[in-house]
Design an enzyme around this catalytic site. Structure first.
Site, PDB file in Angstrom:
ATOM      1  N   ASP A 187      32.440  51.659 -31.086  1.00 44.33           N
ATOM      2  CA  ASP A 187      33.190  51.480 -32.323  1.00 44.33           C
ATOM      3  C   ASP A 187      33.790  52.815 -32.751  1.00 44.33           C
ATOM      4  O   ASP A 187      33.113  53.848 -32.702  1.00 44.33           O
ATOM      5  CB  ASP A 187      32.257  50.956 -33.427  1.00 44.33           C
ATOM      6  N   ASN A 195      43.207  54.302 -40.843  1.00 46.20           N
ATOM      7  CA  ASN A 195      44.400  53.487 -41.098  1.00 46.20           C
ATOM      8  C   ASN A 195      44.933  53.709 -42.506  1.00 46.20           C
ATOM      9  O   ASN A 195      46.145  53.823 -42.722  1.00 46.20           O
ATOM     10  CB  ASN A 195      44.072  52.002 -40.906  1.00 46.20           C
ATOM     11  N   HIS A 200      49.192  52.280 -40.343  1.00 46.71           N
ATOM     12  CA  HIS A 200      48.877  51.409 -39.207  1.00 46.71           C
ATOM     13  C   HIS A 200      49.553  51.810 -37.896  1.00 46.71           C
ATOM     14  O   HIS A 200      48.940  51.691 -36.828  1.00 46.71           O
ATOM     15  CB  HIS A 200      49.191  49.952 -39.557  1.00 46.71           C
ATOM     16  N   ASP A 204      47.420  52.313 -34.582  1.00 49.10           N
ATOM     17  CA  ASP A 204      47.634  51.658 -33.281  1.00 49.10           C
ATOM     18  C   ASP A 204      47.657  52.687 -32.149  1.00 49.10           C
ATOM     19  O   ASP A 204      47.081  52.471 -31.085  1.00 49.10           O
ATOM     20  CB  ASP A 204      48.949  50.872 -33.299  1.00 49.10           C
ATOM     21  N   GLU A 231      38.739  47.720 -33.898  1.00 46.82           N
ATOM     22  CA  GLU A 231      38.513  49.060 -33.355  1.00 46.82           C
ATOM     23  C   GLU A 231      37.270  49.112 -32.463  1.00 46.82           C
ATOM     24  O   GLU A 231      36.744  50.184 -32.188  1.00 46.82           O
ATOM     25  CB  GLU A 231      38.374  50.069 -34.497  1.00 46.82           C
TER      26      GLU A 231
END
Length: 318
Positions: A187, A195, A200, A204, A231
């Site tokens: 994780d 974010n 965002h 990404d 994630e």
């Protein structure tokens, strides 16, 4: 007149494609040698002279097509085909039965077991090449579509669907062999904060870079890294003992750390970090199914987060 497979079906035999792999199964060596002469110029040809060896070869080689004699001593072709189709690892390999007899009842039985086609003896080289070429072309098209459906669109690694399929296959294989199977759940620490702070699009890109770092840390072609969701990532490591899983986890941690992706809101590090939960088991010894294996890795991941993140926690269940 010699007819090459790549003339019959050029799309399946482009120069940039690997040579097709054919497994010939017959308990009469003269029949194998005859078929080998037909295919050796265009294909990598492998051979098995009994059913047991055929099943082993199919699982290890994963050929593009299997030419299988029906009448053999010991395990006959029908039984071999049934076992191939019941194994998720080999179920997608086209099986073409080779037979000296034309019997509609036998052919119906073969197709019901999952055979793709029948070829009758004596072997006609042109007809045999055409039928085998057709099956190879179909398989490669199917494999391409299948692979597209199993890839995560953002990161380019395996998606959750491919992970679910792969872990089942490797679980069954490890159960048969009584070998170690390891799973790492990963994780990205405080990714929501990342974010929120960077946006965002940057989030990404962060996931893409982390996925690539994890993938390059895996050393064997049958190890799998998948995007499990959001994630979170997962690594399936067949035939990997606890020390090997610990080494891979360390490699992953080092690779992600080496990215040095800024994370101003982390609270753990000025850069993006990951937490990992690692479990190693022999299927059936303590854990009875893949759901319990995933749950065990998730618990270790939770413990890693509880202990401060940017670390891995391990457990051996066997």
């Amino acid at each position: 007149m010699k007819t090459s497979l790549n003339i019959l079906f050029p799309d399946a035999f482009r120069a940039d494609s690997p040579r097709p792999r054919i497994l010939l199964v017959d308990d009469q060596m003269i029949n194998i040698l005859t078929l080998n002469e037909v295919f050796k110029e265009d294909c990598d040809v492998f051979m098995a002279t009994n059913g047991e060896h055929a099943l082993e070869q199919a699982a290890s080689l994963l050929p593009d097509v299997i030419l299988l004699d029906i009448v053999m001593d010991g395990m006959d072709g029908y039984t071999v085909c049934e076992k191939l189709k019941s194994n998720p690892l080999t179920s997608g390999i086209p099986v073409i039965f080779i037979t000296a007899h034309f019997d509609e009842v036998d052919e119906v039985r073969g197709f019901e077991l999952g055979a793709a086609d029948f070829i009758h003896k004596p072997i006609n080289a042109v007809i045999t090449k055409a039928r085998v070429s057709n099956q190879i072309a179909l398989k490669r098209q199917t494999d391409l579509l299948h692979s597209i459906a199993l890839i995560d669109g953002l990161t380019g690694i395996a998606n959750r669907r491919q992970f679910n399929q792969a872990i089942q296959v490797h679980w069954q294989q490890a159960n048969r062999e009584k070998s170690d199977l390891s799973l790492i759940m990963i994780d990205v620490d405080y990714f929501k904060r990342y974010n929120d702070h960077y946006g965002h699009p940057e989030g990404d890109e962060c996931l893409r870079r982390v996925a690539h770092a994890i993938k390059t840390s895996l050393q064997r072609p049958y190890d799998l890294v998948a995007r499990y969701g959001g994630e979170e990532f997962a690594c399936v490591l067949p035939k990997t003992a606890p020390d090997g899983a610990a080494f891979i986890a360390s490699q992953i941690q080092t690779s992600v750390h080496g990215l040095a992706i800024p994370h101003a809101e982390s609270g753990v590090s000025p850069h993006v970090t990951i937490s990992m939960g690692v479990v190693t088991t022999i299927p059936g010894s303590v854990i009875d199914n893949t759901a319990d294996l995933i749950e065990a890795a998730d618990k270790q991941l939770y413990q890693a987060k509880k202990d401060g993140r940017a670390r891995a926690c391990f457990i051996e269940l066997k």
